[in-house]
Design a protein around this motif. Structure first.
Motif, short mmCIF file in Angstrom:
data_model
loop_
_atom_site.label_atom_id
_atom_site.label_comp_id
_atom_site.label_asym_id
_atom_site.label_seq_id
_atom_site.Cartn_x
_atom_site.Cartn_y
_atom_site.Cartn_z
N VAL A 177 -20.52 25.86 -8.12
CA VAL A 177 -20.60 26.76 -6.96
C VAL A 177 -20.20 28.18 -7.37
N GLY A 178 -19.10 28.30 -8.12
CA GLY A 178 -18.65 29.61 -8.56
C GLY A 178 -19.69 30.31 -9.42
N ALA A 179 -20.36 29.56 -10.31
CA ALA A 179 -21.38 30.15 -11.17
C ALA A 179 -22.54 30.70 -10.35
N VAL A 180 -22.98 29.93 -9.34
CA VAL A 180 -24.08 30.39 -8.49
C VAL A 180 -23.70 31.67 -7.75
N VAL A 181 -22.50 31.70 -7.21
CA VAL A 181 -22.05 32.88 -6.46
C VAL A 181 -22.01 34.11 -7.36
N VAL A 182 -21.43 33.96 -8.54
CA VAL A 182 -21.30 35.11 -9.45
C VAL A 182 -22.68 35.63 -9.87
N LEU A 183 -23.59 34.74 -10.24
CA LEU A 183 -24.90 35.19 -10.71
C LEU A 183 -25.76 35.73 -9.57
N THR A 184 -25.56 35.24 -8.37
CA THR A 184 -26.27 35.82 -7.23
C THR A 184 -25.82 37.26 -7.01
N VAL A 185 -24.51 37.51 -7.17
CA VAL A 185 -23.99 38.88 -7.05
C VAL A 185 -24.58 39.77 -8.14
N VAL A 186 -24.67 39.25 -9.38
CA VAL A 186 -25.25 40.02 -10.48
C VAL A 186 -26.70 40.39 -10.17
N ASN A 187 -27.48 39.43 -9.71
CA ASN A 187 -28.87 39.71 -9.37
C ASN A 187 -28.99 40.71 -8.22
N TYR A 188 -28.05 40.64 -7.29
CA TYR A 188 -28.06 41.55 -6.13
C TYR A 188 -27.94 43.00 -6.61
N GLY A 189 -27.24 43.22 -7.72
CA GLY A 189 -27.01 44.58 -8.21
C GLY A 189 -28.20 45.21 -8.89
N GLY A 190 -29.29 44.47 -9.07
CA GLY A 190 -30.48 45.05 -9.67
C GLY A 190 -30.97 44.25 -10.86
N VAL A 191 -32.29 44.21 -11.04
CA VAL A 191 -32.87 43.38 -12.09
C VAL A 191 -32.53 43.91 -13.47
N GLN A 192 -32.29 45.21 -13.63
CA GLN A 192 -31.97 45.73 -14.95
C GLN A 192 -30.62 45.19 -15.43
N LYS A 193 -29.65 45.07 -14.51
CA LYS A 193 -28.36 44.46 -14.88
C LYS A 193 -28.56 43.01 -15.30
N SER A 194 -29.45 42.30 -14.60
CA SER A 194 -29.74 40.92 -14.95
C SER A 194 -30.35 40.84 -16.34
N ALA A 195 -31.24 41.78 -16.67
CA ALA A 195 -31.88 41.78 -17.98
C ALA A 195 -30.87 42.00 -19.09
N TRP A 196 -29.91 42.91 -18.88
CA TRP A 196 -28.89 43.16 -19.91
C TRP A 196 -27.99 41.94 -20.11
N LEU A 197 -27.59 41.29 -19.01
CA LEU A 197 -26.77 40.10 -19.12
C LEU A 197 -27.53 38.98 -19.83
N THR A 198 -28.82 38.83 -19.49
CA THR A 198 -29.64 37.81 -20.13
C THR A 198 -29.76 38.07 -21.63
N ARG A 199 -29.87 39.35 -22.01
CA ARG A 199 -29.96 39.70 -23.44
C ARG A 199 -28.72 39.21 -24.19
N ALA A 200 -27.54 39.42 -23.60
CA ALA A 200 -26.30 38.98 -24.24
C ALA A 200 -26.24 37.46 -24.33
N ILE A 201 -26.67 36.77 -23.26
CA ILE A 201 -26.64 35.31 -23.24
C ILE A 201 -27.58 34.74 -24.30
N VAL A 202 -28.78 35.30 -24.40
CA VAL A 202 -29.75 34.81 -25.38
C VAL A 202 -29.21 34.97 -26.79
N ALA A 203 -28.55 36.10 -27.07
CA ALA A 203 -27.99 36.32 -28.40
C ALA A 203 -26.95 35.26 -28.74
N VAL A 204 -26.07 34.94 -27.79
CA VAL A 204 -25.04 33.92 -28.03
C VAL A 204 -25.68 32.55 -28.26
N VAL A 205 -26.62 32.18 -27.42
CA VAL A 205 -27.24 30.86 -27.51
C VAL A 205 -28.01 30.71 -28.82
#
Length: 431
Positions: free
Chosen positions: A140-168
Motif C-alpha cells: 500500500v505504501g509503495a502504491v501511494v508513494v509512486l502515485t505521488v511521484v507520477n502526480y508530479g509530472g511524467v519527466q520526474k517519473s522518467a528520471w526515477l525509472t532511469r535510476a531504477i533500471v540502472a540498479v536492476v
C-alpha cells in the motif's frame, strides 16, 4: 471497418466528445526506451522464470523464444500504429480508429483490468521482498508513494525509472557473471527439449510474455513524447531488444546452475542461483534488486494504466471527470489518483499470486487487437505477415495459460462487453 489513414486521434470525429487539454510532450527517445525497460526488466524476470520452468521443463528457452517472437510482432504493430496515432491510450486508440469503437473499447478494458492486476502483483512483490511479515502494508505504501511521484509530472517519473533500471541491470549482471563463472555451472543443463510437452512450452511462453509486455507503456505515452512519429518506432524495438538480451542471459545463467528441475522448484530463482553458485552473500543484493525492479514496474504500470484511463474517459467509456489534465503538472491527475486508489484497495485485501496469469490473458487480448488494427494499415502481403503471426500467437498463448486464468479472463472480458452493450443501448434511448 478501417478508418482512413489520414484520421488522427487529435481531430474531432462526428459525434465524439470534445477533447480535453492535451498532455505536454517532454519525453525523448532515450526517456521512452528507459520507461519501456522499466516496465520489462522488472519483477517479471525475478518471478516468472520459476513458474515457466515448471510448465515447460527443458523447453524453457524454447518458450522464451516463442514469447520473444510474439512480442516482436506486437512491438512492430504497436510502433507502426503509435507513429500514425501519437495520442495517449495505445491500442484503445488504435482499435477504435482502425477497427471500430467496440474493439477499441475492448482493448482498453483488457488493458486497464489486466494491468491493474499487474500493479497489485508488483506492489505485493515489493512487500514480499522488503518486509514479508507486512507485505500488504508495504505494498500500500509503495502504491501511494509512486502515485505521488507520477502526480508530479511524467519527466520526474522518467528520471526515477532511469535510476531504477540502472540498479536492476547491475544486479542482473552480477547474477549472470556469478552463475556462469561458478564451478556449479554446467552447459549440459541447457539442453533444449520438450519434457513439459508442447502445451507446457506454450504455457511457459504465455507466462514469460508477462515480462515482455512493458513496451506497451511507450505507446500509451504517445501524447507525451516529442516527435512521436520518429521517436516511438525507434524506442519500442530498442527497449524490446535490450530486454530480450537481458532475459536470455539471465535464463541461460540460472539454468546452467539450477537446471530446469531446480529452477522449477525455486521460489526465488535468482537468489537460489547465486546461493548455488557459492556466493550466498549476494542473496540480500538480489532481494533488494527484486524489490527495486518491482517498484520500477509498478511506476511504469501506473503511468500506462492512467493514460489509457484518460483516453477512455475522454470518450465517455469511463467517467468524464477522469479526463481532466492538471494545469500545472500536465498529467491526468484524476486518472492517476483513481488508479492508485483501486490498486490500494486490491493489495490491501486480496492475495494476487495468480495475477500474472490473469494479467497475461488480458494483455495478450490487448495485443491481439493491436495486430488486427496493424493489419489494416497496408494491403501488401509482406507488411501483413507480422500482424498475422502476432495475432495468431497472442490468441494461442492466451488460451494456453492455466485454465483458471483463461476462465476468469473470459468472464471479465464478457463483463466488459456487457457494460459496453448496456451503455450503447442507454445512449440510444436517451437520443
Amino acid at each position: 471497418m478501417a478508418q482512413s489513414d489520414s484520421g488522427r486521434t487529435g481531430s474531432a470525429r462526428p459525434g465524439a466528445p470534445q477533447r480535453t487539454a492535451e498532455l505536454k510532450r517532454t519525453l525523448g527517445v532515450g526517456d521512452a526506451v528507459v520507461i519501456g525497460l522499466g516496465s520489462m526488466v522488472g519483477a517479471g524476470i525475478f518471478a516468472a522464470l520459476g513458474p515457466a520452468a515448471r510448465a515447460a521443463g527443458s523447453g524453457l528457452l524454447l518458450g522464451l523464444g516463442i514469447a520473444a517472437v510474439v512480442a516482436y510482432c506486437n512491438a512492430t504493430a504497436s510502433a507502426r500504429l503509435a507513429a500514425r496515432y501519437p495520442a495517449s491510450g495505445g491500442t484503445y486508440v488504435y482499435g477504435r480508429e482502425r477497427l471500430g469503437e467496440f474493439w477499441g473499447y475492448l482493448a482498453g478494458w483488457s488493458f486497464v483490468v489486466g494491468k491493474t492486476s499487474s500493479c497489485a502483483a508488483m506492489a505485493l512483490t515489493v512487500g514480499a521482498y522488503v518486509w514479508p511479515e507486512q507485505a500488504h502494508a508495504v505494498a500500500v505504501g509503495a502504491v501511494v508513494v509512486l502515485t505521488v511521484v507520477n502526480y508530479g509530472g511524467v519527466q520526474k517519473s522518467a528520471w526515477l525509472t532511469r535510476a531504477i533500471v540502472a540498479v536492476v541491470l547491475g544486479v542482473l549482471a552480477s547474477v549472470v557473471v556469478v552463475s556462469l563463472t561458478s564451478a556449479s555451472s554446467d552447459a549440459g543443463r541447457l539442453d533444449v527439449g520438450v519434457s513439459g510437452g508442447v502445451g507446457g512450452v506454450l504455457q511457459a511462453a504465455g507466462l514469460l510474455f508477462f515480462a515482455f509486455a512493458g513496451y506497451a507503456r511507450i505507446a500509451t505515452l504517445g501524447e507525451e513524447v516529442r516527435d512521436p512519429a520518429r521517436a516511438i518506432p525507434r524506442a519500442i524495438p530498442l527497449a524490446l531488444g535490450i530486454a530480450l538480451v537481458v532475459y536470455a542471459a539471465v535464463a541461460v545463467a540460472v539454468l546452467s546452475v539450477l537446471g530446469s528441475g531446480g529452477l522449477g522448484q525455486a521460489t526465488a530463482p535468482l537468489a537460489d542461483a547465486v546461493r548455488a553458485a557459492g556466493v550466498p552473500e549476494l542473496v540480500p543484493v538480489v532481494r533488494v534488486g527484486a524489490a527495486v525492479a518491482a517498484l520500477g514496474s509498478l511506476l511504469a504500470l501506473i503511468l500506462g494504466v492512467s493514460r489509457t484511463t484518460l483516453a477512455m474517459a475522454r470518450d465517455r467509456h469511463l467517467p468524464g471527470a477522469l479526463a481532466v489534465v492538471h494545469p500545472r503538472f500536465q498529467v491526468p491527475h484524476r486518472a492517476e489518483l483513481a488508479v492508485g486508489a483501486v490498486v490500494v484497495a486490491v493489495v490491501a485485501t486480496v492475495d494476487v499470486r495468480g495475477a500474472i496469469g490473469f494479467s497475461s490473458f488480458g494483455v495478450l487480448v490487448y495485443y491481439a487487437i493491436a495486430n488486427a488494427a496493424a493489419w489494416t494499415l497496408s494491403s501488401t502481403v509482406v507488411s501483413r505477415v507480422a500482424p498475422v503471426v502476432g495475432l495468431a500467437g497472442c490468441l494461442t498463448l492466451a488460451f494456453a495459460l492455466p485454465w483458471v486464468s483463461v476462465v476468469v479472463g473470459v468472464g471479465v472480458l464478457g463483463l466488459g462487453a456487457g457494460v459496453y452493450g448496456v451503455r450503447r443501448r442507454l445512449s440510444r434511448v436517451e437520443r
